[in-house]
Design a protein around this motif. Structure first.
Motif, PDB file in Angstrom:
ATOM      1  N   GLU A   1       0.858  -1.178   0.000  1.00 27.08           N
ATOM      2  CA  GLU A   1       0.000   0.000   0.000  1.00 27.08           C
ATOM      3  C   GLU A   1       0.894   1.226   0.000  1.00 27.08           C
ATOM      4  O   GLU A   1       1.949   1.235   0.639  1.00 27.08           O
ATOM      5  CB  GLU A   1      -0.935   0.000   1.205  1.00 27.08           C
TER       6      GLU A   1
ATOM      7  N   ALA B   1       2.152   4.338 -10.008  1.00 32.15           N
ATOM      8  CA  ALA B   1       2.069   2.904 -10.327  1.00 32.15           C
ATOM      9  C   ALA B   1       3.330   2.434 -11.051  1.00 32.15           C
ATOM     10  O   ALA B   1       3.880   1.375 -10.727  1.00 32.15           O
ATOM     11  CB  ALA B   1       0.823   2.623 -11.156  1.00 32.15           C
TER      12      ALA B   1
ATOM     13  N   GLU C   1       6.424   2.204  -8.723  1.00 33.27           N
ATOM     14  CA  GLU C   1       6.386   1.079  -7.779  1.00 33.27           C
ATOM     15  C   GLU C   1       6.098  -0.251  -8.472  1.00 33.27           C
ATOM     16  O   GLU C   1       5.868  -1.250  -7.812  1.00 33.27           O
ATOM     17  CB  GLU C   1       5.351   1.350  -6.678  1.00 33.27           C
TER      18      GLU C   1
ATOM     19  N   VAL D   1       3.494  -1.284 -10.179  1.00 31.56           N
ATOM     20  CA  VAL D   1       2.140  -1.766  -9.889  1.00 31.56           C
ATOM     21  C   VAL D   1       1.397  -1.904 -11.211  1.00 31.56           C
ATOM     22  O   VAL D   1       1.189  -0.924 -11.918  1.00 31.56           O
ATOM     23  CB  VAL D   1       1.393  -0.788  -8.946  1.00 31.56           C
ATOM     24  N   GLU D   2       0.986  -3.137 -11.536  1.00 33.12           N
ATOM     25  CA  GLU D   2       0.235  -3.391 -12.757  1.00 33.12           C
ATOM     26  C   GLU D   2      -1.215  -3.754 -12.471  1.00 33.12           C
ATOM     27  O   GLU D   2      -1.973  -4.069 -13.380  1.00 33.12           O
ATOM     28  CB  GLU D   2       0.914  -4.504 -13.560  1.00 33.12           C
TER      29      GLU D   2
ATOM     30  N   GLY E   1      -4.223  -2.599  -9.183  1.00 32.33           N
ATOM     31  CA  GLY E   1      -4.459  -2.020  -7.872  1.00 32.33           C
ATOM     32  C   GLY E   1      -5.745  -1.225  -7.824  1.00 32.33           C
ATOM     33  O   GLY E   1      -6.473  -1.108  -8.817  1.00 32.33           O
TER      34      GLY E   1
ATOM     35  N   ALA F   1      -1.810  -2.083  -4.002  1.00 29.80           N
ATOM     36  CA  ALA F   1      -1.317  -2.878  -5.126  1.00 29.80           C
ATOM     37  C   ALA F   1      -1.726  -4.338  -4.969  1.00 29.80           C
ATOM     38  O   ALA F   1      -1.807  -4.856  -3.853  1.00 29.80           O
ATOM     39  CB  ALA F   1       0.202  -2.777  -5.194  1.00 29.80           C
TER      40      ALA F   1
END
Length: 139
Positions: A11, A30, A33, A35-36, A38, A120
């Motif tokens: 998070e 995103a 980090e 993130v794909e 979330g 995420a």
């Protein structure tokens, strides 16, 4: 209904830069980090906004531009992959000084101040074309 279980992995909280684009700030977080997939919530204020409404009969987005300061009373959305790149599907309720609410798919807005929370998920979510709605949907 299409569904699957998701496993939260991290998070993040972030403060957006004044003058940046609201949705791009979400996508940049995103990407930074990795993130794909979330889910996010956000709030703050913008200096202007372009809001889209999907015309279900014509199966196309209609755009409305507001060139005025607005509060972001609520912003919610998800992060997924669209054509191999991170996409923040962003909906917002914006308000005028009178309290009048404006809402829809937030395509772009210039940040005055913004804060967000991003959760995420472990596995990527990828959007693909849905024939029925003519939209790019996940799952």
């Amino acid at each position: 209904m299409h569904h699957r279980e998701v496993e939260p992995t991290a998070e993040y909280v972030a403060r957006f830069e004044t003058g940046a684009d609201w949705r791009e700030e979400l996508e940049d977080l995103a990407r930074a980090e990795d993130v794909e997939a979330g889910w996010f919530t956000a709030l703050g204020a913008v200096q202007d906004a372009e809001v889209w409404f999907y015309d279900q009969d014509e199966t196309e987005y209609r755009s409305v531009t507001f060139d005025e300061p607005l509060e972001v009373a609520a912003c919610v959305g998800n992060v997924s992959l669209l054509d191999g790149d991170v996409f923040a599907h962003t909906h917002a309720v914006l308000s005028r000084p009178s309290g009048q609410a404006l809402a829809g798919h937030l395509d772009s807005a210039t940040v005055w101040a913004g804060e967000c929370h991003l959760r995420a998920f472990a596995e990527p979510l990828e959007r693909s074309h849905d024939e029925t709605t003519d939209l790019d949907l996940w799952l």
